[in-house]
Scaffold this active site. Structure first.
Site, PDB file in Angstrom:
ATOM      1  N   GLY A  13       0.838  -1.199   0.000  1.00 40.80           N
ATOM      2  CA  GLY A  13       0.000   0.000   0.000  1.00 40.80           C
ATOM      3  C   GLY A  13       0.872   1.248   0.000  1.00 40.80           C
ATOM      4  O   GLY A  13       0.490   2.292   0.519  1.00 40.80           O
ATOM      5  N   ARG A  16       0.498   5.569  -1.823  1.00 37.48           N
ATOM      6  CA  ARG A  16       0.039   6.886  -1.353  1.00 37.48           C
ATOM      7  C   ARG A  16      -0.073   6.881   0.174  1.00 37.48           C
ATOM      8  O   ARG A  16       0.139   5.843   0.829  1.00 37.48           O
ATOM      9  CB  ARG A  16      -1.309   7.240  -1.993  1.00 37.48           C
ATOM     10  CG  ARG A  16      -2.440   6.367  -1.501  1.00 37.48           C
ATOM     11  CD  ARG A  16      -3.769   6.755  -2.127  1.00 37.48           C
ATOM     12  NE  ARG A  16      -4.857   6.251  -1.307  1.00 37.48           N
ATOM     13  CZ  ARG A  16      -6.135   6.242  -1.676  1.00 37.48           C
ATOM     14  NH1 ARG A  16      -6.483   6.696  -2.863  1.00 37.48           N
ATOM     15  NH2 ARG A  16      -7.056   5.800  -0.847  1.00 37.48           N
ATOM     16  N   VAL A  64      -2.614  -7.827  -2.054  1.00 41.43           N
ATOM     17  CA  VAL A  64      -2.092  -8.523  -0.870  1.00 41.43           C
ATOM     18  C   VAL A  64      -3.022  -9.628  -0.375  1.00 41.43           C
ATOM     19  O   VAL A  64      -2.591 -10.507   0.385  1.00 41.43           O
ATOM     20  CB  VAL A  64      -1.779  -7.559   0.306  1.00 41.43           C
ATOM     21  CG1 VAL A  64      -0.654  -6.606  -0.053  1.00 41.43           C
ATOM     22  CG2 VAL A  64      -3.021  -6.809   0.782  1.00 41.43           C
ATOM     23  N   SER A 142      -4.351   0.180  14.435  1.00 40.98           N
ATOM     24  CA  SER A 142      -5.055   1.468  14.497  1.00 40.98           C
ATOM     25  C   SER A 142      -5.632   1.651  15.891  1.00 40.98           C
ATOM     26  O   SER A 142      -5.912   0.653  16.586  1.00 40.98           O
ATOM     27  CB  SER A 142      -6.204   1.468  13.483  1.00 40.98           C
ATOM     28  OG  SER A 142      -7.091   2.550  13.722  1.00 40.98           O
ATOM     29  N   TYR A 154     -13.383  -3.209  10.598  1.00 42.65           N
ATOM     30  CA  TYR A 154     -12.025  -2.622  10.642  1.00 42.65           C
ATOM     31  C   TYR A 154     -11.406  -2.771  12.037  1.00 42.65           C
ATOM     32  O   TYR A 154     -10.234  -3.111  12.185  1.00 42.65           O
ATOM     33  CB  TYR A 154     -12.162  -1.157  10.245  1.00 42.65           C
ATOM     34  CG  TYR A 154     -10.884  -0.374  10.096  1.00 42.65           C
ATOM     35  CD1 TYR A 154     -10.107  -0.474   8.936  1.00 42.65           C
ATOM     36  CD2 TYR A 154     -10.463   0.507  11.092  1.00 42.65           C
ATOM     37  CE1 TYR A 154      -8.951   0.282   8.793  1.00 42.65           C
ATOM     38  CE2 TYR A 154      -9.313   1.260  10.952  1.00 42.65           C
ATOM     39  CZ  TYR A 154      -8.558   1.147   9.800  1.00 42.65           C
ATOM     40  OH  TYR A 154      -7.407   1.904   9.658  1.00 42.65           O
ATOM     41  N   ALA A 155     -12.217  -2.541  13.072  1.00 37.12           N
ATOM     42  CA  ALA A 155     -11.719  -2.675  14.449  1.00 37.12           C
ATOM     43  C   ALA A 155     -11.280  -4.117  14.712  1.00 37.12           C
ATOM     44  O   ALA A 155     -10.228  -4.356  15.330  1.00 37.12           O
ATOM     45  CB  ALA A 155     -12.797  -2.259  15.445  1.00 37.12           C
ATOM     46  N   ALA A 157     -10.308  -6.303  12.481  1.00 38.66           N
ATOM     47  CA  ALA A 157      -9.087  -6.570  11.696  1.00 38.66           C
ATOM     48  C   ALA A 157      -7.867  -5.942  12.370  1.00 38.66           C
ATOM     49  O   ALA A 157      -6.800  -6.571  12.475  1.00 38.66           O
ATOM     50  CB  ALA A 157      -9.242  -6.035  10.273  1.00 38.66           C
ATOM     51  N   LYS A 158      -8.009  -4.707  12.851  1.00 37.91           N
ATOM     52  CA  LYS A 158      -6.861  -4.013  13.439  1.00 37.91           C
ATOM     53  C   LYS A 158      -6.482  -4.609  14.801  1.00 37.91           C
ATOM     54  O   LYS A 158      -5.315  -4.562  15.206  1.00 37.91           O
ATOM     55  CB  LYS A 158      -7.144  -2.515  13.534  1.00 37.91           C
ATOM     56  CG  LYS A 158      -7.202  -1.817  12.170  1.00 37.91           C
ATOM     57  CD  LYS A 158      -5.971  -2.114  11.320  1.00 37.91           C
ATOM     58  CE  LYS A 158      -5.730  -1.110  10.215  1.00 37.91           C
ATOM     59  NZ  LYS A 158      -4.616  -1.516   9.326  1.00 37.91           N
TER      60      LYS A 158
HETATM   61  P1  NAI Z   1      -4.859   5.095   1.878  1.00 37.53           P
HETATM   62  O1  NAI Z   1      -6.242   4.684   1.526  1.00 37.53           O
HETATM   63  O2  NAI Z   1      -4.445   6.511   1.613  1.00 37.53           O
HETATM   64  O3  NAI Z   1      -3.789   4.134   1.166  1.00 37.53           O
HETATM   65  C1  NAI Z   1      -3.948   2.744   1.192  1.00 37.53           C
HETATM   66  C2  NAI Z   1      -3.132   2.133   0.071  1.00 37.53           C
HETATM   67  O4  NAI Z   1      -3.319   0.702   0.127  1.00 37.53           O
HETATM   68  C3  NAI Z   1      -3.575   2.587  -1.323  1.00 37.53           C
HETATM   69  O5  NAI Z   1      -2.453   2.962  -2.097  1.00 37.53           O
HETATM   70  C4  NAI Z   1      -4.267   1.354  -1.884  1.00 37.53           C
HETATM   71  O6  NAI Z   1      -4.180   1.258  -3.311  1.00 37.53           O
HETATM   72  C5  NAI Z   1      -3.517   0.235  -1.199  1.00 37.53           C
HETATM   73  N1  NAI Z   1      -4.276  -1.023  -1.175  1.00 37.53           N
HETATM   74  C6  NAI Z   1      -5.576  -1.199  -0.823  1.00 37.53           C
HETATM   75  N2  NAI Z   1      -5.943  -2.485  -0.973  1.00 37.53           N
HETATM   76  C7  NAI Z   1      -4.850  -3.150  -1.428  1.00 37.53           C
HETATM   77  C8  NAI Z   1      -4.593  -4.505  -1.771  1.00 37.53           C
HETATM   78  N3  NAI Z   1      -5.554  -5.449  -1.705  1.00 37.53           N
HETATM   79  N4  NAI Z   1      -3.350  -4.846  -2.202  1.00 37.53           N
HETATM   80  C9  NAI Z   1      -2.382  -3.901  -2.295  1.00 37.53           C
HETATM   81  N5  NAI Z   1      -2.563  -2.597  -1.984  1.00 37.53           N
HETATM   82  C10 NAI Z   1      -3.789  -2.227  -1.567  1.00 37.53           C
HETATM   83  O7  NAI Z   1      -4.693   4.714   3.432  1.00 37.53           O
HETATM   84  P2  NAI Z   1      -3.782   5.335   4.602  1.00 37.53           P
HETATM   85  O8  NAI Z   1      -4.606   6.286   5.366  1.00 37.53           O
HETATM   86  O9  NAI Z   1      -2.471   5.745   4.067  1.00 37.53           O
HETATM   87  O10 NAI Z   1      -3.616   4.034   5.546  1.00 37.53           O
HETATM   88  C11 NAI Z   1      -2.500   3.150   5.479  1.00 37.53           C
HETATM   89  C12 NAI Z   1      -2.628   2.124   6.586  1.00 37.53           C
HETATM   90  O11 NAI Z   1      -2.700   2.783   7.857  1.00 37.53           O
HETATM   91  C13 NAI Z   1      -3.891   1.259   6.491  1.00 37.53           C
HETATM   92  O12 NAI Z   1      -3.609  -0.042   6.933  1.00 37.53           O
HETATM   93  C14 NAI Z   1      -4.843   1.951   7.453  1.00 37.53           C
HETATM   94  O13 NAI Z   1      -5.835   1.081   7.906  1.00 37.53           O
HETATM   95  C15 NAI Z   1      -3.871   2.365   8.542  1.00 37.53           C
HETATM   96  N6  NAI Z   1      -4.340   3.463   9.384  1.00 37.53           N
HETATM   97  C16 NAI Z   1      -4.668   4.693   8.859  1.00 37.53           C
HETATM   98  C17 NAI Z   1      -5.101   5.717   9.684  1.00 37.53           C
HETATM   99  C18 NAI Z   1      -5.464   7.067   9.164  1.00 37.53           C
HETATM  100  O14 NAI Z   1      -5.954   7.888   9.969  1.00 37.53           O
HETATM  101  N7  NAI Z   1      -5.267   7.389   7.899  1.00 37.53           N
HETATM  102  C19 NAI Z   1      -5.221   5.510  11.131  1.00 37.53           C
HETATM  103  C20 NAI Z   1      -4.865   4.185  11.581  1.00 37.53           C
HETATM  104  C21 NAI Z   1      -4.435   3.208  10.725  1.00 37.53           C
END
Ligand code: NAI
Length: 253
Positions: A13, A16, A64, A142, A154-155, A157-158
């Site tokens: 991921g 971005r 993934v 998270s 989501y909760a 999973a996390k």
């Molecule tokens: P985002 O939505 O900006 O980026 C997620 C990335 O994962 C994207 O580039 C997407 O294409 C990729 N992705 C999604 N499904 C996929 C798959 N099956 N295989 C490969 N890539 C895949 O999310 P963000 O905010 O950057 O979050 C990143 C991580 O941090 C996640 O695990 C999220 O749950 C966790 N997180 C985020 C928080 C937040 O406030 N933004 C808070 C707590 C945890």
């Protein structure tokens, strides 16, 4: 040059948001970085930016949640960048809804990407870490693991990521491999922008509301999480394992 400079990291991921910031930071730290993502074009833009800043990075398409896709992607990283000894399980999605409206698909999608994804990626990468006698696995949990309205899937999973992490730490410690989880609070990314939209709020208003509840008085940025990831994957962090580190600007959200 430190030993870290010879290492290869995978960030899932990484196209971005938090993943892109972690990828850029690890490249700055001197690691070769594979950016694995469903979104190939965005992954390429991220690795181009890392390359322009003097780092070494490779975009690799992956889902993934799919075992075959994971196997192919990890083998490609090993062949083209070197054996991966650092893995950041960061890919994630949300499918928020109150329990009575949550569909089976909402449940399965979130479980597949976060939990099955972390499992498949860690299983594929640990082989190279065991061979190297060194490894660092960092997975994104998270603050939602503690419970969050509208996020039963989501909760769960996390929270699952936390149990997974502690077990991997127990099993792989003797090979020089650590496993830790980062549990961020509110971080400004496309994921939280989408949450604001779902709640019918402007992102600016949503960020102000959330910042007011956070002890340090601001929302988090992807770089805040990248800084912690950089520490956890470093050579010197070898005695920190099986931990869940909350990065939320305070003791709770
Ligand atoms: P985002 O939505 O900006 O980026 C997620 C990335 O994962 C994207 O580039 C997407 O294409 C990729 N992705 C999604 N499904 C996929 C798959 N099956 N295989 C490969 N890539 C895949 O999310 P963000 O905010 O950057 O979050 C990143 C991580 O941090 C996640 O695990 C999220 O749950 C966790 N997180 C985020 C928080 C937040 O406030 N933004 C808070 C707590 C945890």
């Amino acid at each position: 040059m430190t030993t870290d400079a010879h290492r290869t990291a995978i960030v899932t991921g990484g196209a971005r948001g938090i993943g892109a910031a972690i990828a850029a930071r690890l490249a700055e730290d001197g690691l070769a970085v594979a950016v694995l993502d469903l979104d190939d074009a965005a992954a390429k833009a991220t690795t181009d930016a890392i390359g322009a800043a003097g780092g070494r990075a490779l975009p690799v398409p992956v889902n993934v949640a799919d075992a075959e896709s994971v196997r192919t992607a990890v083998e490609r990283v090993a062949a083209e960048l070197g054996p991966p000894t650092v893995l950041v399980n960061n890919a994630g999605v949300t499918r928020d809804n109150l329990l009575f409206r949550l569909t089976e698909d909402d449940w399965d999608t979130v479980m597949s990407v976060h939990l099955r994804g972390a499992f498949l990626m860690s299983r594929a990468a640990q082989k190279y870490m065991v061979e190297a006698g060194f490894g660092r696995i960092v997975s994104l949990s998270s603050t939602s693991a503690l419970g969050n309205r509208g996020q039963a899937n989501y909760a769960a999973a996390k929270a699952g990521i936390q149990g997974f992490t502690k077990t991997v730490a127990l099993e792989l410690g003797k090979f020089g491999i650590t496993a830790n989880a980062i549990a961020p609070g509110f971080i400004e990314t496309e994921m939280t922008r989408a949450t604001a939209q779902r709640l019918g709020l402007s992102f600016e208003q949503y960020k102000l509301d959330r910042a007011a509840e956070i002890p340090v008085g601001r929302v988090g940025q992807p770089a805040d999480i990248a800084h912690l990831a950089s520490f956890l994957v470093s050579e010197g962090a070898g005695f920190v394992s099986g931990q869940v580190i909350y990065a939320a600007g305070g003791p709770k959200t």
